[in-house]
Design a protein around this motif. Structure first.
Motif, PDB file in Angstrom:
ATOM      1  N   LEU A   1       0.825  -1.212   0.000  1.00 50.81           N
ATOM      2  CA  LEU A   1       0.000   0.000   0.000  1.00 50.81           C
ATOM      3  C   LEU A   1       0.859   1.263   0.000  1.00 50.81           C
ATOM      4  O   LEU A   1       0.541   2.235  -0.703  1.00 50.81           O
ATOM      5  N   VAL A   2       1.938   1.259   0.754  1.00 46.63           N
ATOM      6  CA  VAL A   2       2.831   2.421   0.767  1.00 46.63           C
ATOM      7  C   VAL A   2       3.425   2.629  -0.619  1.00 46.63           C
ATOM      8  O   VAL A   2       3.501   3.763  -1.114  1.00 46.63           O
ATOM      9  N   SER A   3       3.838   1.548  -1.284  1.00 43.08           N
ATOM     10  CA  SER A   3       4.406   1.706  -2.627  1.00 43.08           C
ATOM     11  C   SER A   3       3.358   2.228  -3.602  1.00 43.08           C
ATOM     12  O   SER A   3       3.676   3.049  -4.470  1.00 43.08           O
ATOM     13  N   LEU A   4       2.105   1.797  -3.458  1.00 45.34           N
ATOM     14  CA  LEU A   4       1.045   2.308  -4.331  1.00 45.34           C
ATOM     15  C   LEU A   4       0.771   3.784  -4.078  1.00 45.34           C
ATOM     16  O   LEU A   4       0.585   4.565  -5.017  1.00 45.34           O
ATOM     17  N   VAL A   5       0.757   4.176  -2.817  1.00 47.18           N
ATOM     18  CA  VAL A   5       0.532   5.585  -2.486  1.00 47.18           C
ATOM     19  C   VAL A   5       1.669   6.446  -3.035  1.00 47.18           C
ATOM     20  O   VAL A   5       1.429   7.526  -3.591  1.00 47.18           O
ATOM     21  N   LEU A   6       2.896   5.961  -2.922  1.00 51.86           N
ATOM     22  CA  LEU A   6       4.030   6.708  -3.467  1.00 51.86           C
ATOM     23  C   LEU A   6       3.923   6.837  -4.987  1.00 51.86           C
ATOM     24  O   LEU A   6       4.265   7.877  -5.555  1.00 51.86           O
ATOM     25  N   MET A   7       3.423   5.796  -5.632  1.00 52.10           N
ATOM     26  CA  MET A   7       3.229   5.875  -7.078  1.00 52.10           C
ATOM     27  C   MET A   7       2.124   6.867  -7.429  1.00 52.10           C
ATOM     28  O   MET A   7       2.210   7.557  -8.452  1.00 52.10           O
ATOM     29  N   LEU A   8       1.094   6.954  -6.597  1.00 48.93           N
ATOM     30  CA  LEU A   8       0.028   7.930  -6.838  1.00 48.93           C
ATOM     31  C   LEU A   8       0.543   9.352  -6.729  1.00 48.93           C
ATOM     32  O   LEU A   8       0.006  10.263  -7.364  1.00 48.93           O
ATOM     33  N   PHE A   9       1.588   9.548  -5.937  1.00 50.97           N
ATOM     34  CA  PHE A   9       2.185  10.872  -5.797  1.00 50.97           C
ATOM     35  C   PHE A   9       3.244  11.149  -6.870  1.00 50.97           C
ATOM     36  O   PHE A   9       3.953  12.141  -6.800  1.00 50.97           O
ATOM     37  N   GLY A  10       3.373  10.268  -7.833  1.00 52.80           N
ATOM     38  CA  GLY A  10       4.231  10.530  -8.974  1.00 52.80           C
ATOM     39  C   GLY A  10       5.580   9.855  -8.972  1.00 52.80           C
ATOM     40  O   GLY A  10       6.330   9.991  -9.942  1.00 52.80           O
ATOM     41  N   LEU A  11       5.927   9.144  -7.934  1.00 49.81           N
ATOM     42  CA  LEU A  11       7.213   8.433  -7.926  1.00 49.81           C
ATOM     43  C   LEU A  11       7.101   7.179  -8.782  1.00 49.81           C
ATOM     44  O   LEU A  11       6.041   6.584  -8.902  1.00 49.81           O
ATOM     45  N   GLU A  12       8.205   6.787  -9.386  1.00 50.26           N
ATOM     46  CA  GLU A  12       8.218   5.588 -10.215  1.00 50.26           C
ATOM     47  C   GLU A  12       9.200   4.579  -9.640  1.00 50.26           C
ATOM     48  O   GLU A  12      10.144   4.932  -8.948  1.00 50.26           O
ATOM     49  N   ALA A  13       8.961   3.313  -9.983  1.00 48.99           N
ATOM     50  CA  ALA A  13       9.871   2.267  -9.572  1.00 48.99           C
ATOM     51  C   ALA A  13      11.153   2.362 -10.374  1.00 48.99           C
ATOM     52  O   ALA A  13      11.172   2.879 -11.483  1.00 48.99           O
ATOM     53  N   TYR A  14      12.217   1.854  -9.810  1.00 49.70           N
ATOM     54  CA  TYR A  14      13.527   1.883 -10.468  1.00 49.70           C
ATOM     55  C   TYR A  14      13.514   0.971 -11.682  1.00 49.70           C
ATOM     56  O   TYR A  14      13.034  -0.150 -11.624  1.00 49.70           O
ATOM     57  N   ARG A  15      14.078   1.451 -12.778  1.00 45.27           N
ATOM     58  CA  ARG A  15      14.286   0.650 -13.972  1.00 45.27           C
ATOM     59  C   ARG A  15      15.751   0.813 -14.371  1.00 45.27           C
ATOM     60  O   ARG A  15      16.223   1.933 -14.524  1.00 45.27           O
ATOM     61  N   PRO A  16      16.454  -0.288 -14.548  1.00 47.06           N
ATOM     62  CA  PRO A  16      17.859  -0.171 -14.935  1.00 47.06           C
ATOM     63  C   PRO A  16      17.983   0.514 -16.293  1.00 47.06           C
ATOM     64  O   PRO A  16      17.120   0.360 -17.152  1.00 47.06           O
ATOM     65  N   PRO A  17      19.044   1.283 -16.488  1.00 52.95           N
ATOM     66  CA  PRO A  17      19.204   1.962 -17.775  1.00 52.95           C
ATOM     67  C   PRO A  17      19.398   0.973 -18.916  1.00 52.95           C
ATOM     68  O   PRO A  17      20.062  -0.051 -18.759  1.00 52.95           O
ATOM     69  N   ALA A  18      18.796   1.278 -20.051  1.00 53.30           N
ATOM     70  CA  ALA A  18      18.927   0.424 -21.232  1.00 53.30           C
ATOM     71  C   ALA A  18      20.239   0.730 -21.938  1.00 53.30           C
ATOM     72  O   ALA A  18      20.664   1.879 -22.030  1.00 53.30           O
ATOM     73  N   ASN A  19      20.887  -0.291 -22.423  1.00 55.45           N
ATOM     74  CA  ASN A  19      22.165  -0.102 -23.132  1.00 55.45           C
ATOM     75  C   ASN A  19      21.936   0.161 -24.579  1.00 55.45           C
ATOM     76  O   ASN A  19      21.293  -0.264 -25.336  1.00 55.45           O
TER      77      ASN A  19
END
Length: 130
Positions: free
Chosen positions: A112-130
């Motif tokens: 739930l905390v991760s969902l609330v943080l996503m609602l506030f505009g934060l995104e999950a980490y994605r490794p950079p594409a090569n």
């Protein structure tokens, strides 16, 4: 039987505490991204719930002499006959399920905390594409 439950709560609680410490360390490792930190905490806590439920399911079939709880019980509190061993397995299963329910609540809270943080505009980490 209260002595068995008291010792089981202490032994299993200590094991869950060490697992929670490991989960907390992983979450701190992801602290640069709060969404990923809480998601990883939720996933790892759900993994711990599965392990606790497995232990609860198999507790009735385990020999009490092969448990940590047996080592901490005094001679008069140790189960001697078959009916006492069934009670021991039942108590162990109940304590494992208690901690599994608590851990499940924590995992849901992390999600739930991760969902609330996503609602506030934060995104999950994605490794950079090569």
């Amino acid at each position: 039987m209260d002595e068995i439950r008291r010792v089981a709560v202490g032994c299993i609680g200590r094991a869950v505490m060490f697992g929670s410490l490991a989960i907390g360390c992983v979450m701190v490792g992801f602290s640069f991204n709060p969404v990923s930190a809480f998601r990883s905490g939720a996933f790892l806590t759900l993994t711990m719930v599965l392990a606790l439920m497995w232990k609860a399911t198999t507790a009735a079939f385990k020999n009490p002499k092969h448990t940590e709880v047996w080592l901490y019980l005094d001679e008069k509190s140790r189960p001697a006959d078959a009916s006492a061993r069934r009670v021991f397995g039942t108590i162990m299963g109940d304590v494992y399920r208690l901690y599994a329910r608590i851990a499940l609540g924590v995992a849901v809270g992390f999600f739930l905390v991760s969902l609330v943080l996503m609602l506030f505009g934060l995104e999950a980490y994605r490794p950079p594409a090569n």
